[in-house]
Design a protein around this motif. Structure first.
Motif, PDB file in Angstrom:
ATOM      1  N   ALA A  88       0.820  -1.226   0.000  1.00 48.90           N
ATOM      2  CA  ALA A  88       0.000   0.000   0.000  1.00 48.90           C
ATOM      3  C   ALA A  88       0.845   1.264   0.000  1.00 48.90           C
ATOM      4  O   ALA A  88       0.568   2.220   0.723  1.00 48.90           O
ATOM      5  N   LEU A  89       1.863   1.265  -0.834  1.00 47.71           N
ATOM      6  CA  LEU A  89       2.691   2.457  -0.975  1.00 47.71           C
ATOM      7  C   LEU A  89       2.070   3.409  -1.989  1.00 47.71           C
ATOM      8  O   LEU A  89       1.296   2.999  -2.846  1.00 47.71           O
ATOM      9  N   PHE A  90       2.428   4.673  -1.895  1.00 55.21           N
ATOM     10  CA  PHE A  90       1.921   5.675  -2.825  1.00 55.21           C
ATOM     11  C   PHE A  90       2.825   5.714  -4.058  1.00 55.21           C
ATOM     12  O   PHE A  90       3.977   6.159  -3.983  1.00 55.21           O
ATOM     13  N   ASP A  91       2.297   5.260  -5.190  1.00 46.54           N
ATOM     14  CA  ASP A  91       3.103   5.186  -6.413  1.00 46.54           C
ATOM     15  C   ASP A  91       3.580   6.548  -6.890  1.00 46.54           C
ATOM     16  O   ASP A  91       4.606   6.666  -7.565  1.00 46.54           O
ATOM     17  N   SER A  92       2.824   7.591  -6.558  1.00 44.06           N
ATOM     18  CA  SER A  92       3.179   8.938  -7.020  1.00 44.06           C
ATOM     19  C   SER A  92       4.311   9.557  -6.203  1.00 44.06           C
ATOM     20  O   SER A  92       4.836  10.611  -6.564  1.00 44.06           O
ATOM     21  N   MET A  93       4.677   8.898  -5.094  1.00 43.68           N
ATOM     22  CA  MET A  93       5.742   9.409  -4.231  1.00 43.68           C
ATOM     23  C   MET A  93       6.981   8.535  -4.357  1.00 43.68           C
ATOM     24  O   MET A  93       6.888   7.355  -4.704  1.00 43.68           O
ATOM     25  N   ASN A  94       8.135   9.095  -4.022  1.00 44.42           N
ATOM     26  CA  ASN A  94       9.334   8.272  -3.960  1.00 44.42           C
ATOM     27  C   ASN A  94       9.411   7.568  -2.606  1.00 44.42           C
ATOM     28  O   ASN A  94       8.523   7.734  -1.754  1.00 44.42           O
ATOM     29  N   VAL A  95      10.452   6.797  -2.408  1.00 43.83           N
ATOM     30  CA  VAL A  95      10.597   6.017  -1.176  1.00 43.83           C
ATOM     31  C   VAL A  95      10.600   6.914   0.053  1.00 43.83           C
ATOM     32  O   VAL A  95       9.890   6.666   1.034  1.00 43.83           O
ATOM     33  N   GLU A  96      11.398   7.965  -0.001  1.00 48.99           N
ATOM     34  CA  GLU A  96      11.516   8.863   1.149  1.00 48.99           C
ATOM     35  C   GLU A  96      10.174   9.486   1.515  1.00 48.99           C
ATOM     36  O   GLU A  96       9.796   9.532   2.702  1.00 48.99           O
ATOM     37  N   ASP A  97       9.431   9.951   0.530  1.00 50.67           N
ATOM     38  CA  ASP A  97       8.147  10.607   0.803  1.00 50.67           C
ATOM     39  C   ASP A  97       7.117   9.629   1.356  1.00 50.67           C
ATOM     40  O   ASP A  97       6.245  10.023   2.139  1.00 50.67           O
ATOM     41  N   ASN A  98       7.198   8.351   0.959  1.00 49.79           N
ATOM     42  CA  ASN A  98       6.299   7.345   1.513  1.00 49.79           C
ATOM     43  C   ASN A  98       6.512   7.170   3.011  1.00 49.79           C
ATOM     44  O   ASN A  98       5.554   7.073   3.781  1.00 49.79           O
ATOM     45  N   ILE A  99       7.770   7.124   3.422  1.00 49.48           N
ATOM     46  CA  ILE A  99       8.065   6.950   4.849  1.00 49.48           C
ATOM     47  C   ILE A  99       7.825   8.241   5.614  1.00 49.48           C
ATOM     48  O   ILE A  99       7.468   8.231   6.797  1.00 49.48           O
ATOM     49  N   LEU A 100       7.973   9.362   4.924  1.00 49.81           N
ATOM     50  CA  LEU A 100       7.727  10.682   5.531  1.00 49.81           C
ATOM     51  C   LEU A 100       6.250  10.891   5.844  1.00 49.81           C
ATOM     52  O   LEU A 100       5.909  11.645   6.768  1.00 49.81           O
ATOM     53  N   PHE A 101       5.379  10.216   5.110  1.00 45.93           N
ATOM     54  CA  PHE A 101       3.936  10.446   5.220  1.00 45.93           C
ATOM     55  C   PHE A 101       3.419  10.349   6.663  1.00 45.93           C
ATOM     56  O   PHE A 101       2.781  11.292   7.161  1.00 45.93           O
ATOM     57  N   PRO A 102       3.650   9.229   7.394  1.00 46.08           N
ATOM     58  CA  PRO A 102       3.141   9.185   8.772  1.00 46.08           C
ATOM     59  C   PRO A 102       3.856  10.157   9.699  1.00 46.08           C
ATOM     60  O   PRO A 102       3.249  10.648  10.668  1.00 46.08           O
ATOM     61  N   LEU A 103       5.123  10.433   9.425  1.00 41.96           N
ATOM     62  CA  LEU A 103       5.856  11.391  10.254  1.00 41.96           C
ATOM     63  C   LEU A 103       5.268  12.794  10.116  1.00 41.96           C
ATOM     64  O   LEU A 103       5.185  13.543  11.102  1.00 41.96           O
ATOM     65  N   ASN A 104       4.858  13.156   8.908  1.00 37.95           N
ATOM     66  CA  ASN A 104       4.214  14.457   8.706  1.00 37.95           C
ATOM     67  C   ASN A 104       2.855  14.518   9.388  1.00 37.95           C
ATOM     68  O   ASN A 104       2.450  15.563   9.915  1.00 37.95           O
ATOM     69  N   MET A 105       2.153  13.397   9.387  1.00 41.48           N
ATOM     70  CA  MET A 105       0.800  13.375   9.954  1.00 41.48           C
ATOM     71  C   MET A 105       0.792  13.375  11.477  1.00 41.48           C
ATOM     72  O   MET A 105      -0.043  14.042  12.106  1.00 41.48           O
ATOM     73  N   PHE A 106       1.720  12.622  12.077  1.00 44.17           N
ATOM     74  CA  PHE A 106       1.584  12.331  13.506  1.00 44.17           C
ATOM     75  C   PHE A 106       2.716  12.831  14.390  1.00 44.17           C
ATOM     76  O   PHE A 106       2.619  12.733  15.616  1.00 44.17           O
ATOM     77  N   GLU A 112      14.848  17.849   9.770  1.00 41.46           N
ATOM     78  CA  GLU A 112      16.114  17.124   9.937  1.00 41.46           C
ATOM     79  C   GLU A 112      15.900  15.841  10.734  1.00 41.46           C
ATOM     80  O   GLU A 112      16.453  14.781  10.391  1.00 41.46           O
ATOM     81  N   GLU A 113      15.095  15.928  11.785  1.00 38.54           N
ATOM     82  CA  GLU A 113      14.804  14.745  12.601  1.00 38.54           C
ATOM     83  C   GLU A 113      14.028  13.710  11.786  1.00 38.54           C
ATOM     84  O   GLU A 113      14.261  12.500  11.921  1.00 38.54           O
ATOM     85  N   LYS A 114      13.113  14.170  10.953  1.00 36.57           N
ATOM     86  CA  LYS A 114      12.353  13.249  10.107  1.00 36.57           C
ATOM     87  C   LYS A 114      13.270  12.519   9.132  1.00 36.57           C
ATOM     88  O   LYS A 114      13.146  11.298   8.944  1.00 36.57           O
ATOM     89  N   LEU A 115      14.186  13.228   8.517  1.00 33.33           N
ATOM     90  CA  LEU A 115      15.107  12.600   7.567  1.00 33.33           C
ATOM     91  C   LEU A 115      16.030  11.613   8.268  1.00 33.33           C
ATOM     92  O   LEU A 115      16.340  10.551   7.727  1.00 33.33           O
ATOM     93  N   ASP A 116      16.444  11.952   9.480  1.00 29.11           N
ATOM     94  CA  ASP A 116      17.265  11.018  10.257  1.00 29.11           C
ATOM     95  C   ASP A 116      16.490   9.738  10.553  1.00 29.11           C
ATOM     96  O   ASP A 116      17.030   8.629  10.468  1.00 29.11           O
ATOM     97  N   ARG A 117      15.214   9.907  10.881  1.00 31.50           N
ATOM     98  CA  ARG A 117      14.376   8.740  11.192  1.00 31.50           C
ATOM     99  C   ARG A 117      14.152   7.890   9.943  1.00 31.50           C
ATOM    100  O   ARG A 117      14.199   6.659  10.001  1.00 31.50           O
ATOM    101  N   ILE A 118      13.913   8.540   8.816  1.00 32.15           N
ATOM    102  CA  ILE A 118      13.727   7.822   7.549  1.00 32.15           C
ATOM    103  C   ILE A 118      14.965   6.999   7.217  1.00 32.15           C
ATOM    104  O   ILE A 118      14.868   5.811   6.885  1.00 32.15           O
ATOM    105  N   ASN A 119      16.127   7.609   7.326  1.00 35.35           N
ATOM    106  CA  ASN A 119      17.367   6.906   6.994  1.00 35.35           C
ATOM    107  C   ASN A 119      17.643   5.768   7.972  1.00 35.35           C
ATOM    108  O   ASN A 119      18.141   4.712   7.570  1.00 35.35           O
TER     109      ASN A 119
END
Length: 254
Positions: A88-106, A112-119
């Motif tokens: 259930a990934l978002f095809d219109s987004m890249n890998v990073e933006d898919n993982i960023l999605f819940p971080l942006n919401m919640f 910088e902290e979000k990117l560290d968490r993604i990596n």
């Protein structure tokens, strides 16, 4: 820990779940298995609040989730990670933006902290330097690993996996199984896997409940399942001649 107490659910006159009780502990791989129509998907949806139950309790570390209203459920939902059958990934987004999605919401992390968490999450699922790749460019196994990375992005206490090996070859399925098991142990997550994959059951099924026609028919471990004398369970697990022969060999070695 998640504890079910006498959970029942009906759709019109069809009772799909019948007084199911079970305890799912953290740090081990809990599994729900059963044939088509057994109620396992309905049980999963009840546990995450997509269906309201008719009777019983669904306790998340002592809090009855089923009795909470929408707003009261939000803090617990923030602690739930979900790996969907199709990733259930978002095809219109890249890998990073898919993982960023819940971080942006919640989360209220800085960028910088979000990117560290993604990596961190990508590294934990053995994917590095893939942040900018499009979802369409990923293999099935890579998509599942990105799905796991997204599921653990918010450091969940509870992880639900719906048919995580669906559509994968046996070797890739083993990689995903080991990853789920390792993450569960490492972060002491209460993990619940709904699966048809008997290889997964045998390999990582620390605690298994088998549903049949909406009832909990059997409960035990992958070490115990091979010796079960429950006829319904045996007919489900050891349906093929190959598995029947494997069970017979193991029984003689007991």
């Amino acid at each position: 820990m998640i504890e079910l107490k006498n959970v029942s659910k009906s759709f019109d006159s069809n009772q799909v779940l019948k007084n199911i009780s079970a305890t799912f502990k953290p740090g081990i791989t809990n599994m729900i298995i059963g044939g088509s129509g057994s109620g396992k998907t309905t049980l999963l949806k009840c546990m995450i609040g997509l269906h309201e139950i008719d009777a019983g309790e669904i306790n998340y570390d002592g809090i009855d989730f089923s009795k909470l209203d929408f707003k009261e459920k939000i803090p617990i939902r923030k602690e739930i990670g979900m790996l969907f059958q199709s990733a259930a990934l978002f095809d219109s987004m890249n890998v990073e933006d898919n993982i960023l999605f819940p971080l942006n919401m919640f989360s209220d992390f800085t960028m910088e902290e979000k990117l560290d968490r993604i990596n961190f999450c990508l590294k934990r699922v053995n994917l590095e330097n893939v942040n900018q790749l499009k979802i369409a460019d990923l293999s099935g196994g890579m998509k599942k690993r990105v799905g796991i990375a997204r599921a653990i992005a918010m450091q969940p206490k509870y992880l639900f996996c719906d048919e995580p090996n669906s559509g994968l070859d046996p070797q890739t399925s083993m990689v995903i199984d080991k990853l789920i098991q390792d993450i569960t142990t490492e972060f002491n997550i209460t993990t619940i896997v709904v699966t048809h994959d008997m290889n997964s059951v045998m390999e990582i099924g620390d605690h298994i409940i088998y549903l049949h026609q909406g009832k909990k028919e059997w409960e035990g471990t992958n070490a115990e399942i091979i010796y079960s004398k429950n006829e319904l369970l045996n007919n489900f697990i050891f349906a093929s001649k190959f598995l029947q022969d494997a069970k017979s060999i193991r029984m003689t070695q007991k």
